[in-house]
Design an enzyme around this catalytic site. Structure first.
Site, PDB file in Angstrom:
ATOM      1  CB  CYS A  34      -0.882   0.065   1.239  1.00 13.93           C
ATOM      2  SG  CYS A  34      -1.857  -1.379   1.530  1.00 13.93           S
ATOM      3  CB  CYS A 103      -1.608   9.083   6.616  1.00 13.52           C
ATOM      4  SG  CYS A 103      -1.028   8.795   4.949  1.00 13.52           S
TER       5      CYS A 103
END
Ligand SMILES: Cc1ncc(COP(=O)(O)O)c(C=O)c1O
Lengths: 144, 401
Positions: A34, A103
């Protein structure tokens, strides 16, 4: 600018960066496929997070969210650190672009993964309702 | 703060305007305000200038003036060429198209749209070196193939495709051949007639011309579809008031680029080679993406294991160096660049990509700056990377074994 001043500050000068040889607990979340991995090291004394270090592979916001998350939990009681949310991380950074919210989720999960590791080492039960699903899938970021 | 001159190494994204184009446009903006479709004298003067520019541009790619259709740029030209060829094919019951997996999105997304409308698209393998194999193209051609569209040179990894051979095969098999030459025009010698190219897209801002303009070359006899209805401009195929200054700017930029082509190619590829050699030797676990032999003069595309491209890019920017990356974070999606994946690179390596693209405006000092700064940034990011930690552990345990 894509990022706030705060994000750029933490990206440029990450706080608590590094590894820890004598950590009491370590948590790692994300995966290289990812494009984000966060690894968090904790030193814990009397239920308090005495020291934190982190290492991150990822974009500027991955570095900034993990950096600020370490600042937010350093010196905190375990119970309080477990209350850290991704939303609080985003707010502390004066916002993140929509595509980068994952994030902040990862940063929250890195803290929880490290604390879960501590609980396991102490022989304490890891309650999923507190720790959440501390693995890559739950970030929903990449669908891998 | 020490003032640092920007090192612009993102010329594949766009190029600075050249003085010749600027002068031509400045003058044209002030003088050629009349509509080039008007019958009065100022209008006809503008029309004559546009025709002259069209002739010059056509000649520089080996075409005739009436085969050049001005558009808003590469994206529009690609969309127009491919969709037109598909519509022609459909009328003859031919609904097969051949392309590659690493085309620009202007091509790929147009093809995806056609697939939804019942077209069958074969995406040729570009192999680990980034080149189409002509024999594989030949084998892929079917009785119902209506179009082959293969880019002239790839925008991310700079590999130049075997266009002459592809053109020969398409001519022999009587299949229409379109090439997205956005990265090639003004940089590589092109002759559409000699190379049997039926349709070719280009964009002015990739050779120091203005942004928002480009053209589609379409061989005489091939009919383009109308996507817009309006006036008689561009043979009635692409209506709208003619953008006189941008067309004159395009002609000026292309003339300059073509006149200096050999000199520029030699100069820029020398800079590029020094950059590539230095980076590959000073940075461990780095690789060049795409083969080295047939490569755009300015393109250096790397992958660095253990780090992520966006953070690399932003650290370079803090040092005044402009590049680009095909990492997921910079591609605006969650996957790294489809170009790097088409080469067979694993996701984790493709995330660590960096593209530096030079032009004749770059200097030896620019390359020195990059060479002095890049290894430190890579080392610093690797130092904080759990992925790099793992790679080093594996390397050490391999060494012990
Ligand atoms: C290979 C290629 N095709 C098409 C385009 C799109 O061109 P434009 O920006 O003029 O629409 C570009 C540039 O971004 C390109 O590099």
């Amino acid at each position: 600018m894509l990022y706030s001043e705060k994000v750029m500050d933490h990206f440029r000068n990450p706080r608590n960066i590094g590894k820890m040889d004598d950590a009491d607990a370590v948590g790692e979340v994300g995966n290289a496929r990812c494009g984000d991995i966060m690894k968090m090291y904790l030193k814990i004394e009397d239920g308090i997070i005495k020291d934190v270090k982190f290492n991150t592979f990822g974009c500027a916001s991955a570095i900034a969210t993990s950096s600020i998350a370490t600042e937010m939990i350093k010196g905190q009681k375990i119970e309080d650190a477990l209350k850290l949310t991704n939303k609080a991380v985003v707010e502390a950074l004066d916002g993140l672009p929509p595509a980068k919210i994952h994030c902040s989720v990862l940063a929250e999960e890195a803290v929880k993964a490290a604390l879960a590791d501590y609980y396991k080492k102490q022989g304490l039960p890891v309650d999923p309702s507190i720790f959440g699903c501390v693995d890559c899938e739950s970030c929903g970021g990449c669908g891998v | 703060m020490i003032y640092l001159k920007t090192v612009y190494a993102d010329n594949a994204a766009t190029t600075p305007l050249c003085a010749e184009a600027f002068e031509a446009m400045k003058q044209s903006m002030l003088e050629d305000y009349a509509n080039a479709s008007s019958l009065h004298t100022p209008g006809q003067i503008a029309a004559a200038k546009v025709l002259e520019a069209r002739r010059e541009i056509a000649e520089l790619i080996g075409a005739n003036a009436d085969e050049i259709y001005f558009t808003s740029g590469g994206t529009e030209s690609d969309n127009w060429a491919i969709t037109s060829a598909a519509l022609r094919g459909e009328k003859q019951g031919k609904k097969h198209i051949i392309s590659t997996a690493f085309e620009h999105h202007a091509v790929l997304h147009t093809l995806k749209d056609l697939e939804r409308r019942g077209f069958d698209v074969t995406y040729l393998d570009v192999h680990s070196d980034g080149y189409v194999r002509p024999d594989e193209l030949e084998k892929a051609i079917r009785a119902d193939t209506c179009l082959v569209t293969v880019m002239y040179a790839n925008n991310e990894i700079g590999t130049i495709q075997p266009i002459d051979e592809i053109g020969r095969i398409c001519k022999e098999k009587k299949v229409c051949f379109h090439t997205d030459a956005v990265q090639a025009v003004g940089h590589l010698p092109i002759n559409v007639k000699a190379q049997n190219i039926d349709m070719l897209s280009f964009s002015s801002h990739k050779f120091h011309g203005p942004k928002g303009i480009g053209a589609l070359y379409c061989r005489k006899g091939i009919i383009l579809a109308n996507f817009m209805q309006g006036g008689a401009q561009e043979h009635g195929k692409r209506p709208g008031t003619v953008n006189t200054p941008a067309i004159l700017g395009t002609a000026a930029a292309l003339k300059k680029s073509c006149a200096d082509m050999e000199k520029n190619a030699r100069y820029v590829s020398d800079l590029r080679d020094r950059l590539i050699d230095s980076i590959l030797t000073t940075i461990p676990r780095s690789r060049l993406n795409g083969g080295r032999s047939e490569r755009l003069p300015g393109n250096a595309s790397f992958c660095f294991e253990g780090i992520e491209g966006e953070s690399l890019l932003l650290h370079l920017d803090l040092k005044g160096i402009c590049g680009s990356s095909g990492s997921a974070c910079t591609s605006g999606s969650l996957d790294p660049s489809h170009v790097l994946l088409a080469l067979g690179l694993p996701h984790e390596i493709a995330h660590g990509s960096l593209r530096l693209t030079l032009s004749e405006y770059n200097t030896a000092e620019d390359v020195d700056r990059i060479i002095s700064v890049l290894p430190q940034i890579v080392a610093m990011l690797r130092d904080m990377s759990p992925v790099w930690e793992r790679i080093m552990k594996e390397e050490n345990s391999d060494a012990v074994q």
